[in-house]
Write a protein that holds these residues in place. Sequence first.
Motif, PDB file in Angstrom:
ATOM      1  N   UNK A   1      48.751 -14.669 -15.981  1.00 63.75           N
ATOM      2  CA  UNK A   1      49.809 -12.953 -15.794  1.00 63.75           C
ATOM      3  C   UNK A   1      50.576 -12.382 -16.908  1.00 63.75           C
ATOM      4  N   UNK A   2      50.704 -11.430 -16.363  1.00 63.81           N
ATOM      5  CA  UNK A   2      50.966 -10.561 -17.493  1.00 63.81           C
ATOM      6  C   UNK A   2      51.925 -10.758 -18.699  1.00 63.81           C
ATOM      7  N   UNK A   3      52.350 -10.853 -19.710  1.00 62.84           N
ATOM      8  CA  UNK A   3      52.985 -11.187 -20.555  1.00 62.84           C
ATOM      9  C   UNK A   3      54.503 -10.516 -20.550  1.00 62.84           C
ATOM     10  N   UNK A   4      54.928 -12.086 -20.597  1.00 63.85           N
ATOM     11  CA  UNK A   4      56.545 -11.143 -20.794  1.00 63.85           C
ATOM     12  C   UNK A   4      56.769 -10.248 -22.523  1.00 63.85           C
ATOM     13  N   UNK A   5      57.623  -9.406 -21.633  1.00 61.84           N
ATOM     14  CA  UNK A   5      58.582  -8.291 -23.326  1.00 61.84           C
ATOM     15  C   UNK A   5      59.230  -9.077 -23.775  1.00 61.84           C
TER      16      UNK A   5
ATOM     17  N   UNK B   1      41.473  -6.492 -16.197  1.00 64.88           N
ATOM     18  CA  UNK B   1      42.069  -7.214 -15.876  1.00 64.88           C
ATOM     19  C   UNK B   1      42.392  -8.782 -15.446  1.00 64.88           C
ATOM     20  N   UNK B   2      41.529  -9.637 -16.041  1.00 64.46           N
ATOM     21  CA  UNK B   2      41.124 -10.785 -15.545  1.00 64.46           C
ATOM     22  C   UNK B   2      41.787 -11.690 -16.810  1.00 64.46           C
ATOM     23  N   UNK B   3      42.001 -12.860 -16.401  1.00 61.70           N
ATOM     24  CA  UNK B   3      42.950 -13.694 -17.625  1.00 61.70           C
ATOM     25  C   UNK B   3      41.737 -15.093 -17.277  1.00 61.70           C
ATOM     26  N   UNK B   4      42.189 -15.420 -18.833  1.00 65.07           N
ATOM     27  CA  UNK B   4      40.462 -16.502 -19.276  1.00 65.07           C
ATOM     28  C   UNK B   4      41.586 -17.097 -19.707  1.00 65.07           C
ATOM     29  N   UNK B   5      41.737 -19.240 -19.491  1.00 62.43           N
ATOM     30  CA  UNK B   5      43.188 -19.742 -20.016  1.00 62.43           C
ATOM     31  C   UNK B   5      41.827 -20.650 -20.655  1.00 62.43           C
ATOM     32  N   UNK B   6      42.311 -20.885 -21.944  1.00 62.73           N
ATOM     33  CA  UNK B   6      41.412 -21.953 -22.700  1.00 62.73           C
ATOM     34  C   UNK B   6      42.452 -23.453 -23.416  1.00 62.73           C
ATOM     35  N   UNK B   7      41.649 -23.800 -22.196  1.00 61.25           N
ATOM     36  CA  UNK B   7      43.023 -25.411 -22.767  1.00 61.25           C
ATOM     37  C   UNK B   7      42.149 -26.330 -23.937  1.00 61.25           C
TER      38      UNK B   7
ATOM     39  N   UNK C   1      44.571 -17.653 -24.845  1.00 56.37           N
ATOM     40  CA  UNK C   1      44.405 -16.422 -23.491  1.00 56.37           C
ATOM     41  C   UNK C   1      44.011 -16.014 -23.405  1.00 56.37           C
ATOM     42  N   UNK C   2      43.084 -15.748 -22.866  1.00 59.50           N
ATOM     43  CA  UNK C   2      42.111 -13.888 -23.455  1.00 59.50           C
ATOM     44  C   UNK C   2      42.512 -13.083 -22.084  1.00 59.50           C
ATOM     45  N   UNK C   3      42.693 -11.756 -22.535  1.00 64.34           N
ATOM     46  CA  UNK C   3      42.350 -10.822 -21.467  1.00 64.34           C
ATOM     47  C   UNK C   3      41.816  -9.671 -21.914  1.00 64.34           C
ATOM     48  N   UNK C   4      41.189  -9.312 -20.050  1.00 64.46           N
ATOM     49  CA  UNK C   4      39.655  -8.589 -20.048  1.00 64.46           C
ATOM     50  C   UNK C   4      40.000  -7.374 -19.462  1.00 64.46           C
TER      51      UNK C   4
END
Length: 336
Positions: free
Chosen positions: A329-333, A178-184, A142-145
């Motif tokens: 979505x936002x990562x878990x802590x 705030x965008x997310x990009x998922x690479x499969x 996942x990339x976070x913009x």
Amino acid sequence: MLKNLSILLFIAATSACSPIQTEKKNTAEHDFPPVIQEVYSSTPDQILLTFDKEIKPSADSFMLVPETVITSITAEGNRLCIQPEESLSPGQEYFIKGTVTDTGSNSTTLGATFYGYNPDVPEVLVNEFTTNGSGKHPDLAELYVRTDGNMAGVTLYAGTKTTYGDKIIFPDLKVRAGDYIIIHFKPQGLETEIDEIHNKKESAGYDTSDTAWDFWVREGSGLSGNNGALTLYDNPYGKIIDAVIYTNRTSESDTNYRGFGSTKFMLQADEIADEGCWKFKGDQIAPEDCINSAESTATRSMGRNSSSDDTDSTDDWHTVPTSKFSFGKANSDEKY
């Protein structure tokens, strides 16, 4: 046409250029033809070629593919500046061919690929990933913009640009902070596995997200399970934007490769460290400086914190508990 080029020399360029094909002819017995060092698009309407010596272009010898009219070619010292009639498309792959000579009339015919300059590359981070995927949860990154921009030409490697397994070159995709990009990285080959450039809900498949842009590495074989790197560049031959290195090894794992297990992985880690994209404590980067992948599984991802903090070190990363992966979505802590 490209298949008929006579290739006598391959030179690995150091910036926004591909391995360069050159055909060289000596007219002076004890002199060498000019050697091209890099090709890159520095603005939307300019292409720069750098050589190891002073050169001049052969008249009407240069051409671009896709076909683009060249309006001017100027030489200054060891640099050649080419101006196309139309602005180059951001992230578009181009091929350039031409001939130059030096002051001793030695000539070099070159052929090289490069990518159209993207003036709006966003700030992007590798934010979360899994490398020990299962049938229903294949390997993901996942990339976070962090800033608005255009992803055209931005490239993610499973490895580095010099040594990699799989890669993905992004198309013209306008993104927002705030965008997310998922690479499969290991798709199933389904018709529904669509690269999303207009609608985040368009694609369907394992671990797709309606809140992220989903992309698929066609015929991807997945990520290296326990030892590897992910690197992000502004174009396939360009400057590094972000990188992560992960391993389950230690400096005592072996003596031949400083504990990294292979020359390939050791050189990838060195390359990233030399670029200043990963911090290490000793004289050289060691496995202990990298993300510990030992506890990661198909649903226990390795990720940054929920704020996506970035210090270019292992301090940014942790493994989440089982089923707490959070792609899109936002990562878990929470920590495993």
